[in-house]
Every structure is written in C-alpha cells, then in structure tokens.
Design a protein around this motif. Structure first.
Motif, PDB file in Angstrom:
ATOM      1  N   LEU A  86       0.820  -1.206   0.000  1.00 54.31           N
ATOM      2  CA  LEU A  86       0.000   0.000   0.000  1.00 54.31           C
ATOM      3  C   LEU A  86       0.856   1.258   0.000  1.00 54.31           C
ATOM      4  CD1 LEU A  86      -2.751  -0.905   2.634  1.00 54.31           C
ATOM      5  CD2 LEU A  86      -2.934  -1.034   0.145  1.00 54.31           C
ATOM      6  N   ALA A  87       2.131   1.095   0.365  1.00 55.99           N
ATOM      7  CA  ALA A  87       2.995   2.261   0.552  1.00 55.99           C
ATOM      8  C   ALA A  87       4.057   2.433  -0.512  1.00 55.99           C
ATOM      9  CB  ALA A  87       3.671   2.188   1.925  1.00 55.99           C
ATOM     10  N   THR A  88       4.629   1.342  -0.999  1.00 55.41           N
ATOM     11  CA  THR A  88       5.777   1.471  -1.890  1.00 55.41           C
ATOM     12  C   THR A  88       5.955   0.229  -2.750  1.00 55.41           C
ATOM     13  OG1 THR A  88       8.207   1.706  -1.946  1.00 55.41           O
ATOM     14  CG2 THR A  88       7.264   0.636  -0.014  1.00 55.41           C
ATOM     15  N   ARG A  92      11.241  -1.992   1.059  1.00 56.51           N
ATOM     16  CA  ARG A  92      11.234  -1.342   2.365  1.00 56.51           C
ATOM     17  C   ARG A  92      10.831   0.118   2.217  1.00 56.51           C
ATOM     18  NH1 ARG A  92      17.359  -1.915   4.226  1.00 56.51           N
ATOM     19  NH2 ARG A  92      16.884  -4.030   3.490  1.00 56.51           N
ATOM     20  N   VAL A  93      10.402   0.687   3.325  1.00 58.42           N
ATOM     21  CA  VAL A  93      10.019   2.102   3.344  1.00 58.42           C
ATOM     22  C   VAL A  93      11.271   2.973   3.250  1.00 58.42           C
ATOM     23  CG1 VAL A  93       9.000   3.928   4.768  1.00 58.42           C
ATOM     24  CG2 VAL A  93       7.936   1.663   4.687  1.00 58.42           C
ATOM     25  N   ASP A  94      11.192   4.030   2.439  1.00 56.68           N
ATOM     26  CA  ASP A  94      12.297   4.973   2.298  1.00 56.68           C
ATOM     27  C   ASP A  94      12.115   6.077   3.345  1.00 56.68           C
ATOM     28  OD1 ASP A  94      14.189   6.840   1.577  1.00 56.68           O
ATOM     29  OD2 ASP A  94      13.747   6.798  -0.562  1.00 56.68           O
ATOM     30  N   TRP A  95      12.800   5.935   4.470  1.00 55.27           N
ATOM     31  CA  TRP A  95      12.632   6.878   5.573  1.00 55.27           C
ATOM     32  C   TRP A  95      13.220   8.243   5.246  1.00 55.27           C
ATOM     33  CZ3 TRP A  95       9.091   5.723   8.876  1.00 55.27           C
ATOM     34  CH2 TRP A  95       8.802   4.373   9.137  1.00 55.27           C
ATOM     35  N   ARG A  96      14.136   8.309   4.306  1.00 57.54           N
ATOM     36  CA  ARG A  96      14.652   9.617   3.889  1.00 57.54           C
ATOM     37  C   ARG A  96      13.555  10.443   3.233  1.00 57.54           C
ATOM     38  NH1 ARG A  96      19.672   8.067   0.244  1.00 57.54           N
ATOM     39  NH2 ARG A  96      18.045   6.630  -0.492  1.00 57.54           N
ATOM     40  N   ARG A  97      12.705   9.805   2.462  1.00 60.41           N
ATOM     41  CA  ARG A  97      11.575  10.508   1.855  1.00 60.41           C
ATOM     42  C   ARG A  97      10.593  10.987   2.923  1.00 60.41           C
ATOM     43  NH1 ARG A  97      12.483   7.687  -3.090  1.00 60.41           N
ATOM     44  NH2 ARG A  97      11.707   8.836  -4.919  1.00 60.41           N
ATOM     45  N   GLU A 151      -4.258   6.545   8.426  1.00 65.38           N
ATOM     46  CA  GLU A 151      -5.091   7.278   7.472  1.00 65.38           C
ATOM     47  C   GLU A 151      -4.474   7.271   6.075  1.00 65.38           C
ATOM     48  OE1 GLU A 151      -6.503  11.101   8.569  1.00 65.38           O
ATOM     49  OE2 GLU A 151      -7.080  10.510  10.604  1.00 65.38           O
ATOM     50  N   GLU A 152      -3.172   7.422   5.994  1.00 63.01           N
ATOM     51  CA  GLU A 152      -2.517   7.408   4.682  1.00 63.01           C
ATOM     52  C   GLU A 152      -2.652   6.047   4.003  1.00 63.01           C
ATOM     53  OE1 GLU A 152      -1.424  10.039   2.948  1.00 63.01           O
ATOM     54  OE2 GLU A 152      -2.390  10.994   4.659  1.00 63.01           O
ATOM     55  N   LEU A 153      -2.476   4.989   4.759  1.00 61.85           N
ATOM     56  CA  LEU A 153      -2.593   3.645   4.187  1.00 61.85           C
ATOM     57  C   LEU A 153      -4.000   3.383   3.666  1.00 61.85           C
ATOM     58  CD1 LEU A 153      -0.508   1.585   6.775  1.00 61.85           C
ATOM     59  CD2 LEU A 153       0.119   2.072   4.411  1.00 61.85           C
ATOM     60  N   VAL A 154      -4.994   3.930   4.361  1.00 61.42           N
ATOM     61  CA  VAL A 154      -6.385   3.730   3.941  1.00 61.42           C
ATOM     62  C   VAL A 154      -6.744   4.629   2.756  1.00 61.42           C
ATOM     63  CG1 VAL A 154      -8.808   4.045   4.605  1.00 61.42           C
ATOM     64  CG2 VAL A 154      -7.225   2.903   6.160  1.00 61.42           C
ATOM     65  N   PHE A 155      -6.527   5.937   2.886  1.00 61.02           N
ATOM     66  CA  PHE A 155      -7.035   6.888   1.899  1.00 61.02           C
ATOM     67  C   PHE A 155      -6.127   7.071   0.691  1.00 61.02           C
ATOM     68  CE2 PHE A 155      -9.106   8.276   5.890  1.00 61.02           C
ATOM     69  CZ  PHE A 155     -10.421   8.098   5.498  1.00 61.02           C
ATOM     70  N   GLY A 218       4.929   8.360  -6.833  1.00 62.13           N
ATOM     71  CA  GLY A 218       4.774   6.929  -7.043  1.00 62.13           C
ATOM     72  C   GLY A 218       5.016   6.108  -5.794  1.00 62.13           C
ATOM     73  N   ARG A 219       4.775   6.707  -4.637  1.00 69.04           N
ATOM     74  CA  ARG A 219       4.963   6.024  -3.362  1.00 69.04           C
ATOM     75  C   ARG A 219       4.386   6.910  -2.256  1.00 69.04           C
ATOM     76  NH1 ARG A 219      10.800   4.554  -3.990  1.00 69.04           N
ATOM     77  NH2 ARG A 219      10.682   3.919  -1.812  1.00 69.04           N
ATOM     78  N   LEU A 220       4.249   6.353  -1.058  1.00 67.19           N
ATOM     79  CA  LEU A 220       3.482   7.007  -0.009  1.00 67.19           C
ATOM     80  C   LEU A 220       4.326   7.789   0.996  1.00 67.19           C
ATOM     81  CD1 LEU A 220       0.452   7.127   0.827  1.00 67.19           C
ATOM     82  CD2 LEU A 220       0.879   5.153   2.300  1.00 67.19           C
ATOM     83  N   GLU A 221       5.646   7.662   0.942  1.00 68.11           N
ATOM     84  CA  GLU A 221       6.473   8.189   2.033  1.00 68.11           C
ATOM     85  C   GLU A 221       6.359   9.696   2.236  1.00 68.11           C
ATOM     86  OE1 GLU A 221       8.851   4.487   0.682  1.00 68.11           O
ATOM     87  OE2 GLU A 221       7.662   6.078  -0.254  1.00 68.11           O
ATOM     88  N   LEU A 222       6.316  10.481   1.175  1.00 71.79           N
ATOM     89  CA  LEU A 222       6.198  11.932   1.335  1.00 71.79           C
ATOM     90  C   LEU A 222       4.920  12.284   2.087  1.00 71.79           C
ATOM     91  CD1 LEU A 222       7.316  13.270  -2.169  1.00 71.79           C
ATOM     92  CD2 LEU A 222       8.566  13.499  -0.010  1.00 71.79           C
ATOM     93  N   ALA A 223       3.821  11.652   1.720  1.00 73.74           N
ATOM     94  CA  ALA A 223       2.547  11.909   2.401  1.00 73.74           C
ATOM     95  C   ALA A 223       2.605  11.466   3.858  1.00 73.74           C
ATOM     96  CB  ALA A 223       1.411  11.196   1.666  1.00 73.74           C
ATOM     97  N   LEU A 224       3.294  10.383   4.138  1.00 71.48           N
ATOM     98  CA  LEU A 224       3.450   9.937   5.526  1.00 71.48           C
ATOM     99  C   LEU A 224       4.138  11.014   6.360  1.00 71.48           C
ATOM    100  CD1 LEU A 224       4.592   6.216   5.036  1.00 71.48           C
ATOM    101  CD2 LEU A 224       2.366   7.012   5.861  1.00 71.48           C
TER     102      LEU A 224
END
Length: 285
Positions: A86-88, A92-97, A151-155, A218-224
């Motif tokens: 759902l995120a990337t 793995r999650v890009d924590w720098r983003r 909320e980010e994962l859902v919406f 193209g991924r969720l990290e910035l919104a997170l």
C-alpha cells in the motif's frame, strides 16, 4: 499522460485479489472497526460525563488504531497481499523521503503561522503549561505518527490503488480519494462551528495535497511525513480553540480562521510541489 512511477504504484493492487466484492467487504470491514468498534471508548467517555483532554485524545486515537486493525485484516485476509504494497513498490520504506516531506512541510507550516500572527496580532496567545505539555508531548509523538500512517494507508494507499483499477486518470483518482477523505472529517467539531462548505474545502485541499504528492512520487512516504508532522505541529506547537485535537500546545489561536487556512493550504501545496519536485539545474557543458 500517467507518469511511470504513478502507474507502478497503482499497479501494486494487482499483487492481490481484486474482485469487486472484496473491495465492498473491505470497505465494510474498515468502516466497522473504525466507526463502530473504534468509537466505543469515546462514547463511554461521553456517557460517563467525563471531560479530560488527555482521555479524549486517547479515545479518538483508539478509533484510528481500530481502523488500522480493520485495514490489516482487509489487506491480509480479503485481498491476500502485503501491507507494505500500500505504501511502496520497493522492499522497504524509504525513511529519507518521509523525513524530507516532514521537514519541508514543517518549514511551510511555520511560515503560515508566523504570517498569520503578523497579520492578526493577538490571535495567538502563549498557552504553554510545562507539566501538562510534557505528558502530551510523549503521547502525541508516539500516537500521532501511527494515527496519520493509518489514514494514509487507507485513503492514499488502499483507496487510490483500488480506484486505479477503475480508471487510469490520476487527476480523477486524486479527486475521488480526496472526497472520500473529506467525508469522515465532516464529523469534526470545526464543521459545526464554521460551516460545512468552508471546512469541507479545507479537508479536500489537504486530501489533494497528500494524494497528488503520492501519485507524482509513485509512493506514499512523502505523504506519511507531511501528514504526521502536520498533526504533530498542530497538536504541540500551534493549536486553536475548538480543535478536534484536544491537546496542550505551546501557542493557541483564539479561533480557527477557515478562510485563511484554505488560502494558505492551497499556496502551501503549490510551494511543496515546487520544492520537492523541482529539477536540479543541468551543469553547463
């Protein structure tokens, strides 16, 4: 035309099972965990006549944790896919983003509040209470990132990837997901105070910021990062009387100015896009 990274992100839905009834059952499951089971502590609190900032904050966040529980069951059992998808598209999650999105939005939010203070002297007052603030500091820093991530994962994750199966038009996906994001926020007390239209516009613009940066990157990290720091900033630094976030902040505005909030949110969204996605100048040959 859809960007390659946008298409790659939306296509993550293809990792799972996507029959229409699975999304119907998934939506019902998430809503039941969130709006039914999740609000039991809050309703008990109200029924008991208790009025405490910390208890209210914990009760409201419990509903979001239940929404996350419903999402996990939906993704794992109904769609048979990983929560990470759902995120990337990466492993793995890009924590720098995440960090970059948080830092840029912190700068924008700080400027917005400072300008508001200069334009409307006396609107903000110092509300810092060291004893209560330290309690909320620990609670907010732990719970708020979990709340905003859910909320980010859902919406922006589940909803937008599901919509991507129906249409390949990113603008339509962003608008539809932002409308879905707006509807439950209309239960916030600010709506009763300031009116449905102006507050719906505020929530919709926030949703569009988070949706467009997700689709563009193209991924969720910035919104997170943006969503987490936005709520932490509001809860701890510059809140306002009558806020849905019942916390102890350093500064408090005597009232929410929804028109100022809407205009500055639109401007902040444009600045964020420019700041994050601007191209570095090419080196002269």
């Amino acid at each position: 035309m859809m960007l390659p990274q946008t298409e790659r992100y939306l296509d993550l839905a293809l990792q799972g099972r996507n029959a229409w009834w699975r999304y119907a059952l998934g939506a019902i499951t998430i809503a039941f965990f969130w709006l039914v089971l999740g609000y039991v502590p809050y309703l008990l609190l109200v029924g008991a006549g208790l009025s405490d900032q910390l208890l209210e904050y914990l009760a409201v966040n419990f509903s979001i944790f239940m929404m996350l529980a419903g999402l996990v069951l939906t993704v794992k059992l109904i769609h048979r896919r990983s929560l990470l998808s759902l995120a990337t598209p990466e492993t793995r999650v890009d924590w720098r983003r995440v960090r970059r999105g948080a830092l840029v939005w912190t700068a924008i939010a700080t400027v917005i509040v400072v300008i508001e203070h200069l334009l409307y002297p006396g609107r903000y007052y110092l509300s810092f209470d060291p004893g209560r603030f330290l309690i909320f500091l620990a609670v907010v820093l732990v719970l708020t990132p979990i709340q905003t991530t859910a909320e980010e994962l859902v919406f922006r994750g589940y909803a937008m990837q599901g919509l991507g199966l129906l249409t390949r038009r990113p603008a339509l996906i962003a608008v539809a997901s932002s409308l879905v994001f707006t509807v439950p926020h209309l239960l916030n007390p600010e709506v009763h105070e300031h009116g449905v239209l102006i507050m719906a516009a505020n929530y919709f613009v926030i949703g569009m910021l988070l949706a467009t940066i997700t689709l563009r990157d193209g991924r969720l990290e910035l919104a997170l990062g943006v969503h987490a720091v936005n709520n932490v900033f509001l809860a701890l630094i510059a809140n306002y009387e009558g806020s849905a976030l019942t916390t102890e902040s350093v500064f408090t505005a005597r009232e929410l100015d929804p028109a100022y909030s809407l205009v500055t949110m639109i401007i902040g969204t444009l600045i964020f896009h420019w700041w994050i996605f601007r191209r570095a100048p090419e080196n002269p040959k």
